[in-house]
Scaffold this motif. Structure first.
Motif, short mmCIF file in Angstrom:
data_model
loop_
_atom_site.label_atom_id
_atom_site.label_comp_id
_atom_site.label_asym_id
_atom_site.label_seq_id
_atom_site.Cartn_x
_atom_site.Cartn_y
_atom_site.Cartn_z
N GLU A 68 47.63 71.08 -192.18
CA GLU A 68 47.52 72.21 -193.11
C GLU A 68 47.73 71.74 -194.56
N ARG A 69 48.71 70.86 -194.73
CA ARG A 69 48.97 70.34 -196.07
C ARG A 69 47.77 69.54 -196.58
N LYS A 70 47.17 68.74 -195.69
CA LYS A 70 46.01 67.96 -196.11
C LYS A 70 44.86 68.88 -196.52
N ALA A 71 44.69 69.97 -195.76
CA ALA A 71 43.64 70.93 -196.09
C ALA A 71 43.93 71.61 -197.43
N ARG A 72 45.21 71.90 -197.67
CA ARG A 72 45.57 72.65 -198.86
C ARG A 72 45.58 71.78 -200.12
N TYR A 73 46.18 70.55 -199.98
CA TYR A 73 46.38 69.72 -201.18
C TYR A 73 45.38 68.58 -201.30
N GLY A 74 44.55 68.38 -200.27
CA GLY A 74 43.65 67.22 -200.25
C GLY A 74 44.33 66.05 -199.55
N ALA A 75 43.58 65.40 -198.64
CA ALA A 75 44.18 64.34 -197.83
C ALA A 75 44.80 63.25 -198.69
N GLU A 76 44.19 63.00 -199.87
CA GLU A 76 44.69 61.88 -200.71
C GLU A 76 46.03 62.21 -201.36
N ASN A 77 46.42 63.48 -201.32
CA ASN A 77 47.70 63.87 -201.90
C ASN A 77 48.79 64.11 -200.86
N VAL A 78 48.47 63.80 -199.59
CA VAL A 78 49.48 63.90 -198.53
C VAL A 78 49.73 62.48 -198.03
N PHE A 79 51.00 62.09 -197.96
CA PHE A 79 51.37 60.69 -197.67
C PHE A 79 51.83 60.62 -196.23
N ASP A 80 50.90 60.22 -195.35
CA ASP A 80 51.14 60.33 -193.92
C ASP A 80 51.68 59.01 -193.36
N PHE A 81 52.98 58.98 -193.13
CA PHE A 81 53.65 57.80 -192.55
C PHE A 81 54.06 58.07 -191.11
N SER A 82 53.38 59.01 -190.45
CA SER A 82 53.89 59.47 -189.15
C SER A 82 53.32 58.70 -187.97
N LEU A 83 52.20 58.01 -188.13
CA LEU A 83 51.55 57.40 -186.97
C LEU A 83 51.52 55.88 -187.06
N GLY A 84 51.74 55.22 -185.92
CA GLY A 84 51.68 53.76 -185.87
C GLY A 84 50.28 53.25 -185.59
N ASN A 85 49.32 53.81 -186.30
CA ASN A 85 47.91 53.42 -186.12
C ASN A 85 47.55 52.44 -187.22
N PRO A 86 47.31 51.15 -186.87
CA PRO A 86 47.04 50.14 -187.89
C PRO A 86 45.94 50.58 -188.84
N ASN A 87 46.17 50.43 -190.16
CA ASN A 87 45.11 50.82 -191.09
C ASN A 87 44.20 49.65 -191.44
N LEU A 88 44.54 48.42 -190.99
CA LEU A 88 43.66 47.28 -191.26
C LEU A 88 42.57 47.22 -190.20
N GLU A 89 41.39 46.83 -190.59
CA GLU A 89 40.29 46.65 -189.64
C GLU A 89 40.51 45.34 -188.85
N PRO A 90 39.90 45.21 -187.67
CA PRO A 90 40.01 43.94 -186.93
C PRO A 90 39.52 42.78 -187.80
N PRO A 91 40.02 41.56 -187.57
CA PRO A 91 39.59 40.42 -188.39
C PRO A 91 38.09 40.17 -188.23
N PRO A 92 37.44 39.54 -189.23
CA PRO A 92 35.98 39.33 -189.18
C PRO A 92 35.54 38.58 -187.92
N ALA A 93 36.36 37.66 -187.44
CA ALA A 93 35.98 36.91 -186.23
C ALA A 93 35.73 37.84 -185.05
N PHE A 94 36.45 38.97 -185.01
CA PHE A 94 36.27 39.91 -183.90
C PHE A 94 34.84 40.42 -183.83
N ARG A 95 34.29 40.82 -184.98
CA ARG A 95 32.94 41.39 -184.99
C ARG A 95 31.92 40.35 -184.48
#
Lengths: 436, 436
Positions: A68-95
């Motif tokens: 709801e906050r993301k919808a109201r304030y814009g996702a870029e203005n909500v600081f989501d530290f709640s999930l342990g989902n890596p934000n880095l992409e797999p290394p280039p060798a993987f592709r």
């Protein structure tokens, strides 16, 4: 199954004149639906699952409030530290490897294989494990699994009799509770010391004849702690002592998906060096950012008592739990990437950015040695209240109570640097308000 | 946990002079191993898993004997009909889609997604299901899973309370027993009629207040039977009657991995048309020959009572069983292949080749309408003896007892045509010997 029987109640006609059961059943025999059951009266999901859904409703609520906050304030203005989902992409060798494997149409390569996995994959994993263990791990000691979650369930199902206990140093990843309950095991949390190191005396005091295993997670979720060789050897001594006393092995299960995500020269000791009755479970979810692909493995210490029966048990459990085998294509990819990882220095930079900011605002925390979590004390005992206050600043974290670590909160810093930077003023404002 | 306590037994020095427990423990405290446990005295794997390993030892023995024969006579001279592993490669369209998906590095496409799966994948599956069901299936009714085995475990965990019963028309795929035991459910086999059609009277007689669900598999493994709309409606009538009587829904779980593998114009009725309290579970293991990739789904009938809670239960169970989600890359592949399959006419040709040969030799069987199994009567009651006699001819089949169908054997004809052709003289010789 029947909590409230309506069998004696009279049939009452519905508006179409058909007989309908009070709070009752859904079809008129032709398959047409009449009316839904009343949730309070009848079972749809099982009692345990209904309880679990209700128990986890606060997580959903938190998640929804964040959205709801993301919808109201814009996702870029909500600081989501709640999930342990890596934000880095797999290394280039993987592709590169993935495309090559996708093009390489070996006969039967997408079909069934032995439940433990492709022999070549298991051999590659054994070779890798032998780089930091007594070099006796063989392909037969490895079972490829649906991530570390799959590996843990396979190991726990293989070893647990109903009602047996597993000691878990707390705080810990509470999904372990569900994994234990799947196999009728009972979690026995034992608090760690102030620096989140193992309290081996407390563990020793908790061991009974019902204790089947100790389950550790290093680098740790949620604390970022890495257990050193000295404390692991102390733990091994305790387990050896009690195993002798009880005449049966107490297993050590080491969950290590963050093994490669360590900082400042810290290394994670190979558990097979430390204690013979041990399993290692891990995945490629974090170090290669492949969480959605469900690829990992369980490894049996080559020095384990009766390792042949135990290995057979793991293979059987991988099958009968319905996993059957780890996804075939990823089994062909990962042998080429066992020594790869995402760029760990990027996570270290995020850690430093966050830790420096938190320290400057007066947060009290143990600087994490690995993983991508920090677990500060909340300045008031009610961690949920403090987390709610942060949420008012559009900062999303998780109360420590959700990790059997009340009075703390977990901040998952696997987010863009900008999210960390922009969140720091909010962290500071909330701390100022609560600090004594 | 302790079956025989050795706690009071004296320590006896081993040959190195260290204290060792009789039948006892493995390390000297420094982590060095002393001696293995005695299997008879202590637990390594759990009691249930040890029993399962022992129970399935005949399968392993059969498998090993088959391998010995292949080593001795050459693999091309051993006719292996024992495994339901598709021998056809995935259709050409699969390779094209897979390569494209592998090349298409969308951000986060290998990371976590909602536990139910990518929304686009679930929508595509719903659209496909709506081609043979009341067109009300939505993406929310779909949970992507680790194959049909994963889907079944997710559904069973979501609905079963300990000790509740699931009725299964026999003969059946006995792995169902393991899936039920995972969640403390109890299988209640009910024999089918002579032509393997449903015996709805017998099912009705078996329903008690402990009955939670009926589990069907159509086209059937091991019989190849496809349940028609008439018998399914009769079953729905029985379940509706008893659900009303008991005041709670009895679920119908329809396992349909062979839906597209049907012959002679037979079609598999959409179960959602027939009974509202129903689940469909399936995979792409057989129709796309992707058994090793572990991709399938569970679908909730949009007319189910309290479908929202049930759907929530499935999503929760997918997570807490350790599956977490179906493999991400295959979730991106299968939306493009929902209307594809391997060339079914090739399986039909194999069926006809085998059935004509068996009939000419006097085997008694019901001609399969789907899947790639035939389930003939053995000419003597001891099916294991007859299967052993076939093995002497280098023909590997599975005793019907392994499918709760004694006095029969399962022949899996998902093998090269040549295997079928070359095996027929052996089938004939053995029949001649045993025929009265």
């Amino acid at each position: 199954m029947v909590e409230i029987s309506a069998a004696a109640a009279p049939l009452t006609p519905d508006r179409n004149g058909r007989g309908v059961f009070p709070g009752g059943i859904g079809t008129d025999g032709s398959g047409a639906r009449i009316q839904p059951y009343h949730k309070e009266l009848v079972m749809t999901v099982s009692r345990k699952i209904r309880e679990s859904i209700e128990r986890s409703s606060w997580i959903r609520k938190m998640f929804e409030e964040g959205n709801e906050r993301k919808a109201r304030y814009g996702a870029e203005n909500v600081f989501d530290f709640s999930l342990g989902n890596p934000n880095l992409e797999p290394p280039p060798a993987f592709r590169q490897v993935l495309i090559k494997v996708a093009q390489d149409a070996l006969p039967g390569c997408h079909g069934y294989m032995p439940n433990a996995g492709f022999p070549e994959t298991r051999q590659a994993v054994a070779d890798y494990l032998n780089t930091f263990n007594p070099p006796r791990v063989t392909a037969d000691d490895i079972v490829m699994t649906s991530g570390a979650g799959g590996a843990l369930n396979v190991v726990l199902k293989a070893i647990l009799n109903p009602g047996e206990e597993v000691i878990i140093p707390s705080p810990y990843f509470v999904e372990y509770n569900n994994y234990l309950e799947n196999h009728q095991g009972v979690p026995r949390p034992v608090p760690t010391k102030a620096d989140f190191s193992l309290d081996c005396d407390a563990i020793s005091d908790t061991i009974t004849e019902k204790t089947r295993a100790v389950l550790i997670d290093s680098p740790n979720n949620p604390t970022g702690k890495v257990y050193g060789e000295t404390e692991l050897k102390e733990l091994a001594g305790v387990l050896t002592h009690h195993s002798r006393r009880l005449g049966e092995p107490i297993y050590l299960v080491s969950d290590e998906p963050y093994r490669k995500i360590v900082y400042d020269g810290v290394t994670v000791p190979g558990i097979f060096n430390v204690y013979p009755e041990s399993f290692m479970v891990t995945s490629f979810s974090k170090d290669l950012s492949l969480a959605g692909e469900r690829i990992g493995y369980a490894a049996v210490n080559p020095d384990m008592s009766d390792r042949e029966e135990v290995r057979g048990g793991l293979v059987l459990c991988n099958r009968i739990l319905g996993y059957v085998n780890a996804p075939a294509i990823m089994q062909r990819v990962i042998p080429h990437l066992l020594r790869e990882s995402v760029d760990i220095s990027l996570y270290r930079h995020k850690r430093d950015l966050l830790c420096e900011g938190l320290a400057a605002s007066g947060y009290d925390f143990v600087k994490p040695q690995g993983a991508f979590y920090v677990f500060p004390r909340t300045p008031l005992p009610d961690d949920a209240e403090f987390v709610a206050a942060l949420r008012e600043e559009n900062i999303l974290t998780v109360p420590g109570s959700g990790f059997a670590g009340p009075g703390h909160m977990r901040i998952a810093y696997c987010v863009p640097d900008e999210t960390i930077e922009k969140s720091l003023p909010g962290f500071e404002r909330v701390m100022k308000r609560y600090r004594k």
